[in-house]
Design a protein around this motif. Structure first.
Motif, short mmCIF file in Angstrom:
data_model
loop_
_atom_site.label_atom_id
_atom_site.label_comp_id
_atom_site.label_asym_id
_atom_site.label_seq_id
_atom_site.Cartn_x
_atom_site.Cartn_y
_atom_site.Cartn_z
N UNK A 291 0.82 -1.21 0.00
CA UNK A 291 0.00 0.00 0.00
C UNK A 291 0.85 1.26 0.00
N UNK A 292 1.87 1.27 0.82
CA UNK A 292 2.77 2.43 0.88
C UNK A 292 3.50 2.59 -0.45
N UNK A 293 4.05 1.50 -0.97
CA UNK A 293 4.82 1.56 -2.22
C UNK A 293 3.95 2.01 -3.39
N UNK B 212 1.21 3.75 -3.24
CA UNK B 212 0.85 5.15 -3.01
C UNK B 212 1.97 6.10 -3.39
N UNK B 213 3.20 5.74 -3.04
CA UNK B 213 4.34 6.58 -3.41
C UNK B 213 4.45 6.72 -4.92
N UNK B 214 4.28 5.61 -5.63
CA UNK B 214 4.37 5.63 -7.08
C UNK B 214 3.28 6.51 -7.68
N UNK B 215 2.06 6.36 -7.18
CA UNK B 215 0.93 7.14 -7.72
C UNK B 215 1.08 8.63 -7.42
N UNK B 216 1.58 8.96 -6.25
CA UNK B 216 1.80 10.37 -5.90
C UNK B 216 2.86 10.97 -6.82
N UNK B 217 3.93 10.21 -7.04
CA UNK B 217 5.00 10.72 -7.92
C UNK B 217 4.49 10.90 -9.36
N UNK B 218 3.75 9.92 -9.87
CA UNK B 218 3.20 10.02 -11.22
C UNK B 218 2.21 11.18 -11.31
N UNK C 288 5.85 -2.48 13.90
CA UNK C 288 7.31 -2.43 14.05
C UNK C 288 8.06 -2.86 12.78
N UNK C 289 7.54 -2.40 11.64
CA UNK C 289 8.20 -2.65 10.36
C UNK C 289 9.22 -1.54 10.17
N UNK C 290 10.47 -1.91 9.98
CA UNK C 290 11.54 -0.91 9.96
C UNK C 290 12.11 -0.65 8.56
N UNK C 291 11.64 -1.39 7.58
CA UNK C 291 12.16 -1.20 6.22
C UNK C 291 11.81 0.19 5.70
N UNK C 292 12.73 0.77 4.96
CA UNK C 292 12.49 2.09 4.37
C UNK C 292 11.47 1.99 3.25
N UNK C 293 10.67 3.04 3.09
CA UNK C 293 9.70 3.09 2.00
C UNK C 293 10.43 3.42 0.71
N UNK C 294 10.10 2.68 -0.34
CA UNK C 294 10.73 2.94 -1.63
C UNK C 294 9.81 2.48 -2.75
N UNK C 295 10.13 2.94 -3.94
CA UNK C 295 9.40 2.55 -5.14
C UNK C 295 10.14 1.38 -5.78
N UNK C 296 9.41 0.35 -6.13
CA UNK C 296 10.03 -0.85 -6.72
C UNK C 296 10.69 -0.50 -8.05
N UNK C 297 11.68 -1.29 -8.46
CA UNK C 297 12.31 -1.05 -9.77
C UNK C 297 11.30 -1.09 -10.92
#
Length: 175
Positions: free
Chosen positions: A44-46, A48-54, A93-102
């Motif tokens: 969901x986060x990933x 959303x980040x992609x859609x916001x950027x687009x 307690x998910x610690x992975x950084x948010x990023x856009x997939x390749x």
């Protein structure tokens, strides 16, 4: 007397065996729901980040007021979804950084190269495909046993469906 002892021992064994099976089933389901919940949060986060950027690209590259209005709505709504999902991420307690997939980054790179109506169509097609996946993701998460995950998924599903319907309608209207 001996038969009574065997019968009682057998009943006790069955009682405890059934109790263990229920616990295993419950724990297994809980593990699956936890994994599904974590996947929901991350995807969901990933997405959303992609859609916001687009959608940010639309504001600077498009001349179509309907596409721009949709993009602004997506930015506003997905920023809110992102905040909700970030709270869940902290709770779990998910610690992975948010990023856009390749794969999504490649789509964004291709989109950036387009102009005019070609850009608008590519953006809308991307939004349609991504929102179809989001509808499935949020529908699945709305059945999660974690009440916080279920609440976020359920509350946002209607808006995601509305984005999908709007993107489809605008896409069809483009010549």
């Amino acid at each position: 007397m001996k038969n009574l002892i065997y019968l009682a021992a057998g009943m006790i064994f069955l009682f405890f065996a059934q109790g263990c099976q229920d616990k295993k089933g419950k724990n297994y389901n809980q593990i699956n729901d936890d994994q599904d919940g974590i996947a929901f949060i991350k995807n969901g986060i990933e997405g959303g980040l992609m859609e916001i950027k687009a959608s940010g690209m639309v504001i600077t590259k498009s001349n179509n007021h309907r596409v721009i209005s949709l993009a602004k709505m997506i930015i506003d709504d997905h920023t809110q979804f992102g905040d909700d999902l970030e709270k869940l991420k902290t709770d779990k307690k998910i610690t992975e950084a948010d990023s856009i997939s390749p794969a999504h980054q490649l789509q964004l790179n291709d989109l950036e190269k387009k102009k005019g109506t070609e850009f608008d169509k590519a953006y809308l097609q991307m939004i349609v495909v991504d929102h179809e996946g989001a509808v499935k993701l949020f529908t699945s998460a709305s059945a999660n046993t974690d009440s916080k995950i279920k609440k976020v998924a359920t509350q946002n599903l209607t808006t995601i469906k509305m984005h999908l319907d709007s993107a489809n309608a605008i896409c069809i209207s483009l010549k």
